[in-house]
Design a protein around this motif. Sequence first.
Motif, PDB file in Angstrom:
ATOM      1  N   GLN A  33      -5.963   6.277   3.733  1.00 57.93           N
ATOM      2  CA  GLN A  33      -4.997   7.355   3.488  1.00 57.93           C
ATOM      3  C   GLN A  33      -4.714   7.497   2.002  1.00 57.93           C
ATOM      4  O   GLN A  33      -4.665   8.616   1.463  1.00 57.93           O
ATOM      5  CB  GLN A  33      -3.696   7.059   4.237  1.00 57.93           C
ATOM      6  CG  GLN A  33      -3.817   7.018   5.746  1.00 57.93           C
ATOM      7  CD  GLN A  33      -2.531   6.548   6.393  1.00 57.93           C
ATOM      8  OE1 GLN A  33      -1.432   6.832   5.911  1.00 57.93           O
ATOM      9  NE2 GLN A  33      -2.654   5.812   7.484  1.00 57.93           N
ATOM     10  N   ASN A  34      -4.509   6.364   1.320  1.00 52.82           N
ATOM     11  CA  ASN A  34      -4.218   6.401  -0.115  1.00 52.82           C
ATOM     12  C   ASN A  34      -5.389   6.982  -0.904  1.00 52.82           C
ATOM     13  O   ASN A  34      -5.201   7.807  -1.806  1.00 52.82           O
ATOM     14  CB  ASN A  34      -3.901   4.995  -0.615  1.00 52.82           C
ATOM     15  CG  ASN A  34      -2.543   4.506  -0.159  1.00 52.82           C
ATOM     16  OD1 ASN A  34      -1.760   5.264   0.415  1.00 52.82           O
ATOM     17  ND2 ASN A  34      -2.254   3.247  -0.399  1.00 52.82           N
ATOM     18  N   GLU A  35      -6.595   6.537  -0.579  1.00 52.03           N
ATOM     19  CA  GLU A  35      -7.765   6.963  -1.342  1.00 52.03           C
ATOM     20  C   GLU A  35      -8.112   8.421  -1.090  1.00 52.03           C
ATOM     21  O   GLU A  35      -8.536   9.129  -1.994  1.00 52.03           O
ATOM     22  CB  GLU A  35      -8.961   6.069  -0.992  1.00 52.03           C
ATOM     23  CG  GLU A  35      -8.787   4.626  -1.445  1.00 52.03           C
ATOM     24  CD  GLU A  35      -9.851   3.714  -0.867  1.00 52.03           C
ATOM     25  OE1 GLU A  35     -10.720   4.219  -0.115  1.00 52.03           O
ATOM     26  OE2 GLU A  35      -9.819   2.497  -1.158  1.00 52.03           O
TER      27      GLU A  35
ATOM     28  N   GLU B 100      -5.310   2.039   3.436  1.00 49.76           N
ATOM     29  CA  GLU B 100      -6.061   2.206   2.193  1.00 49.76           C
ATOM     30  C   GLU B 100      -6.828   3.523   2.207  1.00 49.76           C
ATOM     31  O   GLU B 100      -6.907   4.217   1.181  1.00 49.76           O
ATOM     32  CB  GLU B 100      -7.020   1.033   2.007  1.00 49.76           C
ATOM     33  CG  GLU B 100      -6.322  -0.281   1.679  1.00 49.76           C
ATOM     34  CD  GLU B 100      -7.296  -1.432   1.551  1.00 49.76           C
ATOM     35  OE1 GLU B 100      -8.459  -1.287   2.008  1.00 49.76           O
ATOM     36  OE2 GLU B 100      -6.901  -2.479   1.000  1.00 49.76           O
TER      37      GLU B 100
ATOM     38  N   ARG C 250       0.980   4.142  -3.000  1.00 45.98           N
ATOM     39  CA  ARG C 250       0.824   5.581  -2.771  1.00 45.98           C
ATOM     40  C   ARG C 250       1.820   6.377  -3.601  1.00 45.98           C
ATOM     41  O   ARG C 250       1.568   7.520  -3.973  1.00 45.98           O
ATOM     42  CB  ARG C 250       0.997   5.877  -1.285  1.00 45.98           C
ATOM     43  CG  ARG C 250       0.728   7.301  -0.896  1.00 45.98           C
ATOM     44  CD  ARG C 250       0.950   7.504   0.580  1.00 45.98           C
ATOM     45  NE  ARG C 250       0.110   6.618   1.384  1.00 45.98           N
ATOM     46  CZ  ARG C 250       0.173   6.535   2.699  1.00 45.98           C
ATOM     47  NH1 ARG C 250       1.034   7.291   3.360  1.00 45.98           N
ATOM     48  NH2 ARG C 250      -0.612   5.711   3.351  1.00 45.98           N
ATOM     49  N   GLU C 251       2.979   5.764  -3.908  1.00 47.50           N
ATOM     50  CA  GLU C 251       4.019   6.424  -4.693  1.00 47.50           C
ATOM     51  C   GLU C 251       3.934   6.062  -6.175  1.00 47.50           C
ATOM     52  O   GLU C 251       4.827   6.384  -6.943  1.00 47.50           O
ATOM     53  CB  GLU C 251       5.392   6.041  -4.145  1.00 47.50           C
ATOM     54  CG  GLU C 251       5.580   6.408  -2.676  1.00 47.50           C
ATOM     55  CD  GLU C 251       6.883   5.879  -2.100  1.00 47.50           C
ATOM     56  OE1 GLU C 251       7.704   5.357  -2.889  1.00 47.50           O
ATOM     57  OE2 GLU C 251       7.080   5.982  -0.882  1.00 47.50           O
TER      58      GLU C 251
ATOM     59  N   LEU D 298       0.823  -1.213   0.000  1.00 47.91           N
ATOM     60  CA  LEU D 298       0.000   0.000   0.000  1.00 47.91           C
ATOM     61  C   LEU D 298       0.856   1.262   0.000  1.00 47.91           C
ATOM     62  O   LEU D 298       0.530   2.247  -0.663  1.00 47.91           O
ATOM     63  CB  LEU D 298      -0.922  -0.006   1.216  1.00 47.91           C
ATOM     64  CG  LEU D 298      -2.061  -1.030   1.197  1.00 47.91           C
ATOM     65  CD1 LEU D 298      -2.767  -1.052   2.539  1.00 47.91           C
ATOM     66  CD2 LEU D 298      -3.042  -0.709   0.081  1.00 47.91           C
TER      67      LEU D 298
END
Length: 225
Positions: free
Chosen positions: A181-183, A179, A58-59, A54
């Motif tokens: 945080q990423n979204e 997840e 993100r990167e 994850l």
Amino acid sequence: MSKYDISQRRACKLVSVDPKTVRREREPDNPHIRERMREIASQRRRFGYRRIELMLAREGIIMNQKKLRRLYREEGLAVKRRRGRKRATGTRTPMPVPDGPCVRWSLDFVADTFGAARRFRILAVIDDFTRECLALVADTSISGQRVARELDRLIRLYGKPETIVSDNGSELTSRAILEWQNERGVAWHYIAPGKPMQNGFVESFNGKLRDEYLNEEVFDSLAHA
């Protein structure tokens, strides 16, 4: 091998040569991904390959999970089983200073009991600039998915913060939160272990909550809490 189009193993067998004497070790594949995995593992020492996946996503680094797991094992990054007291690790990046409302939120849990010593927990969310309590969520169990749903509800009411600060509790380092945080594109700062004053605003609020309310009342159920 080139003349008869046969494998290296077959050719070595025909000329009675040990394959180990002619084989060359290949360079590790995906060296940049391996290096980034090691960097993440050094900062988040309790993250397994799923949560590292994850962080890479993100990167913008997307990879087949089976291949990522193989690289993870080859790099020797498997998380060792803890013995004794559990200690989580925080990040070492500096925490931004809020310069207005809805810039940085901090959250933490406080616990109490009701009935026959049955425990319940309260999730407190604080705006670090205004010191306003944005939410108090009480339940007997609050998972990472529940925390994510409550944060979505607060974002609809107050807008999206730039950063959220918390400790390293299992709910707050779970896959569901990573997840989220990423979204949502929200930065998340984990305080160092054993340093609760790095999350001082919500710690101060929870202290007053316990002193002025929880210690003064007896609860029979969550409805009374």
